[in-house]
Design a protein around this motif. Sequence first.
Motif, PDB file in Angstrom:
ATOM      1  N   ARG A 189       7.444  -6.764   2.699  1.00  0.00           N
ATOM      2  CA  ARG A 189       6.235  -5.932   2.810  1.00  0.00           C
ATOM      3  C   ARG A 189       6.575  -4.455   2.672  1.00  0.00           C
ATOM      4  O   ARG A 189       5.894  -3.709   1.959  1.00  0.00           O
ATOM      5  CB  ARG A 189       5.546  -6.185   4.148  1.00  0.00           C
ATOM      6  CG  ARG A 189       4.142  -5.565   4.243  1.00  0.00           C
ATOM      7  CD  ARG A 189       3.676  -5.478   5.671  1.00  0.00           C
ATOM      8  NE  ARG A 189       4.473  -4.506   6.437  1.00  0.00           N
ATOM      9  CZ  ARG A 189       4.314  -4.268   7.726  1.00  0.00           C
ATOM     10  NH1 ARG A 189       3.430  -4.939   8.424  1.00  0.00           N
ATOM     11  NH2 ARG A 189       5.079  -3.366   8.337  1.00  0.00           N
ATOM     12  N   ARG A 192       7.336  -3.654  -0.810  1.00  0.00           N
ATOM     13  CA  ARG A 192       6.227  -4.027  -1.701  1.00  0.00           C
ATOM     14  C   ARG A 192       6.659  -5.079  -2.725  1.00  0.00           C
ATOM     15  O   ARG A 192       6.288  -5.021  -3.904  1.00  0.00           O
ATOM     16  CB  ARG A 192       5.666  -2.794  -2.407  1.00  0.00           C
ATOM     17  CG  ARG A 192       5.097  -1.760  -1.436  1.00  0.00           C
ATOM     18  CD  ARG A 192       4.488  -0.578  -2.147  1.00  0.00           C
ATOM     19  NE  ARG A 192       3.941   0.379  -1.179  1.00  0.00           N
ATOM     20  CZ  ARG A 192       3.346   1.520  -1.510  1.00  0.00           C
ATOM     21  NH1 ARG A 192       3.205   1.852  -2.789  1.00  0.00           N
ATOM     22  NH2 ARG A 192       2.882   2.334  -0.575  1.00  0.00           N
ATOM     23  N   GLU A 194       6.751  -8.587  -4.646  1.00  0.00           N
ATOM     24  CA  GLU A 194       5.672  -9.476  -5.072  1.00  0.00           C
ATOM     25  C   GLU A 194       5.881 -10.899  -4.574  1.00  0.00           C
ATOM     26  O   GLU A 194       4.915 -11.635  -4.345  1.00  0.00           O
ATOM     27  CB  GLU A 194       5.561  -9.469  -6.596  1.00  0.00           C
ATOM     28  CG  GLU A 194       5.125  -8.124  -7.168  1.00  0.00           C
ATOM     29  CD  GLU A 194       4.961  -8.172  -8.672  1.00  0.00           C
ATOM     30  OE1 GLU A 194       5.219  -9.260  -9.264  1.00  0.00           O
ATOM     31  OE2 GLU A 194       4.568  -7.148  -9.267  1.00  0.00           O
ATOM     32  N   THR A 195       7.153 -11.295  -4.395  1.00  0.00           N
ATOM     33  CA  THR A 195       7.462 -12.656  -3.949  1.00  0.00           C
ATOM     34  C   THR A 195       8.598 -12.656  -2.936  1.00  0.00           C
ATOM     35  O   THR A 195       9.383 -11.709  -2.856  1.00  0.00           O
ATOM     36  CB  THR A 195       7.869 -13.569  -5.130  1.00  0.00           C
ATOM     37  OG1 THR A 195       9.049 -13.046  -5.740  1.00  0.00           O
ATOM     38  CG2 THR A 195       6.748 -13.669  -6.158  1.00  0.00           C
ATOM     39  N   GLU A 247       4.043 -19.096   5.769  1.00  0.00           N
ATOM     40  CA  GLU A 247       2.632 -18.723   5.619  1.00  0.00           C
ATOM     41  C   GLU A 247       2.075 -18.119   6.900  1.00  0.00           C
ATOM     42  O   GLU A 247       1.343 -17.115   6.860  1.00  0.00           O
ATOM     43  CB  GLU A 247       1.822 -19.961   5.213  1.00  0.00           C
ATOM     44  CG  GLU A 247       2.138 -20.464   3.808  1.00  0.00           C
ATOM     45  CD  GLU A 247       1.656 -21.888   3.560  1.00  0.00           C
ATOM     46  OE1 GLU A 247       1.005 -22.460   4.485  1.00  0.00           O
ATOM     47  OE2 GLU A 247       1.936 -22.433   2.477  1.00  0.00           O
ATOM     48  N   ALA A 250       3.600 -14.685   7.456  1.00  0.00           N
ATOM     49  CA  ALA A 250       3.049 -13.722   6.497  1.00  0.00           C
ATOM     50  C   ALA A 250       1.718 -13.167   6.986  1.00  0.00           C
ATOM     51  O   ALA A 250       1.432 -11.973   6.827  1.00  0.00           O
ATOM     52  CB  ALA A 250       2.884 -14.379   5.131  1.00  0.00           C
ATOM     53  N   LYS A 251       0.912 -14.008   7.608  1.00  0.00           N
ATOM     54  CA  LYS A 251      -0.374 -13.555   8.141  1.00  0.00           C
ATOM     55  C   LYS A 251      -0.164 -12.543   9.265  1.00  0.00           C
ATOM     56  O   LYS A 251      -0.881 -11.543   9.358  1.00  0.00           O
ATOM     57  CB  LYS A 251      -1.178 -14.753   8.654  1.00  0.00           C
ATOM     58  CG  LYS A 251      -1.605 -15.741   7.577  1.00  0.00           C
ATOM     59  CD  LYS A 251      -2.272 -16.959   8.204  1.00  0.00           C
ATOM     60  CE  LYS A 251      -2.575 -18.023   7.163  1.00  0.00           C
ATOM     61  NZ  LYS A 251      -3.135 -19.259   7.788  1.00  0.00           N
ATOM     62  N   GLY A 254       1.558  -9.326   7.648  1.00  0.00           N
ATOM     63  CA  GLY A 254       0.764  -8.630   6.646  1.00  0.00           C
ATOM     64  C   GLY A 254       1.396  -8.635   5.267  1.00  0.00           C
ATOM     65  O   GLY A 254       1.148  -7.725   4.464  1.00  0.00           O
ATOM     66  N   PHE A 255       2.204  -9.647   4.966  1.00  0.00           N
ATOM     67  CA  PHE A 255       2.770  -9.795   3.625  1.00  0.00           C
ATOM     68  C   PHE A 255       1.780 -10.595   2.784  1.00  0.00           C
ATOM     69  O   PHE A 255       1.445 -11.734   3.112  1.00  0.00           O
ATOM     70  CB  PHE A 255       4.118 -10.514   3.673  1.00  0.00           C
ATOM     71  CG  PHE A 255       4.671 -10.852   2.315  1.00  0.00           C
ATOM     72  CD1 PHE A 255       5.179  -9.858   1.498  1.00  0.00           C
ATOM     73  CD2 PHE A 255       4.673 -12.159   1.853  1.00  0.00           C
ATOM     74  CE1 PHE A 255       5.681 -10.164   0.237  1.00  0.00           C
ATOM     75  CE2 PHE A 255       5.171 -12.477   0.599  1.00  0.00           C
ATOM     76  CZ  PHE A 255       5.678 -11.473  -0.210  1.00  0.00           C
ATOM     77  N   ASN A 256       1.342 -10.011   1.678  1.00  0.00           N
ATOM     78  CA  ASN A 256       0.313 -10.640   0.852  1.00  0.00           C
ATOM     79  C   ASN A 256       0.831 -11.157  -0.478  1.00  0.00           C
ATOM     80  O   ASN A 256       0.035 -11.533  -1.352  1.00  0.00           O
ATOM     81  CB  ASN A 256      -0.825  -9.636   0.597  1.00  0.00           C
ATOM     82  CG  ASN A 256      -1.511  -9.211   1.885  1.00  0.00           C
ATOM     83  OD1 ASN A 256      -1.832 -10.041   2.727  1.00  0.00           O
ATOM     84  ND2 ASN A 256      -1.708  -7.903   2.050  1.00  0.00           N
ATOM     85  N   GLY A 257       2.158 -11.184  -0.645  1.00  0.00           N
ATOM     86  CA  GLY A 257       2.734 -11.668  -1.896  1.00  0.00           C
ATOM     87  C   GLY A 257       2.820 -13.183  -1.946  1.00  0.00           C
ATOM     88  O   GLY A 257       2.278 -13.899  -1.096  1.00  0.00           O
TER      89      GLY A 257
END
Length: 310
Positions: A189, A192, A194-195, A247, A250-251, A254-257
């Motif tokens: 995060r 930044r 992507e994966t 998953e 990530a929630k 705050g990781f949205n990749g």
Amino acid sequence: MKVLLTGGSGMVGRAILAHDAAREMQIVAPTSAELDLTDRSAVMAALAAEKPDVIIHSAGRVGGIQANIAHPAAFLSENMDMGFNLVLAAREADVPRLLNLGSSCMYPHDAPNPLQEDSLGKGELEPTNEGYGLAKVAVARLCAFTTRERPDLAYKTIIPCNLYGLYDKFDPAVSHLVPAIIRKLHEARENRAETVEIWGDGTARREFMYSGDLADGVWTAVKRFDDLPGCMNMGLGYDYSINEYYEEAAKVIGFNGGFTHDLSRPTGMKQKLLAVESQTAFGWQPQTLLRDGIARTYEFFLDVVERGAA
């Protein structure tokens, strides 16, 4: 009640010390610098001097898959030495109760899930952490043999499922799954990305309990020691896939990749879920939801980062 706690500076030990029940006890928790558990004469002298009513053995060399693969001899020898020295010294000092903390790594890799206590010692262990598992099995058997030979001594073993929580290790070289995920997603995060890469296909299932819940279970066992079976699993009774841990974390973070999978990497056993019938009959169950536990652990990780210790 006077309690001698080993491993008091580790994740589990700190959770045990932070629990409300600890305030009711007289606790002696020597650090490894103060008491080297691999030195049997030192352990015998310490127990003779302290004369505890109960010992909680939570010390050990611990680590994730990478650490276990890299140093199997150390994980076997150090954990066996610590456990054997403590149990034999406790017997010599006539310490009436000892609560030994085992590990789900003690179970055969091909044992049917959920893992029942009576399957211990009935098959080969998972190769990725065989050294650690062998040591834990041996110490648990020594506890059982001691009680068989000396009915006046009650030496029992709790087998927790995988753990995570405050004071966990976030160094990728030694960390377990949940703290490793937290660090990886936090850095992704921040950078930044992507994966994020997941070892294996992510379908292997694991049961991770918040360390504060284990501490509650340990103190419940200490207070109701006579009701405790000689060997008892302590866990959630349900599990999640590796993908689901990523998953959920990530929630929280705050990781949205997205996620990719490296199928060349080891994943260990496909499932490692503890049976909890004995625990249910004993009358205890954990209370912390996965998202809440990850959130508390992430807050601790952020404090570690701010201190520059991560």
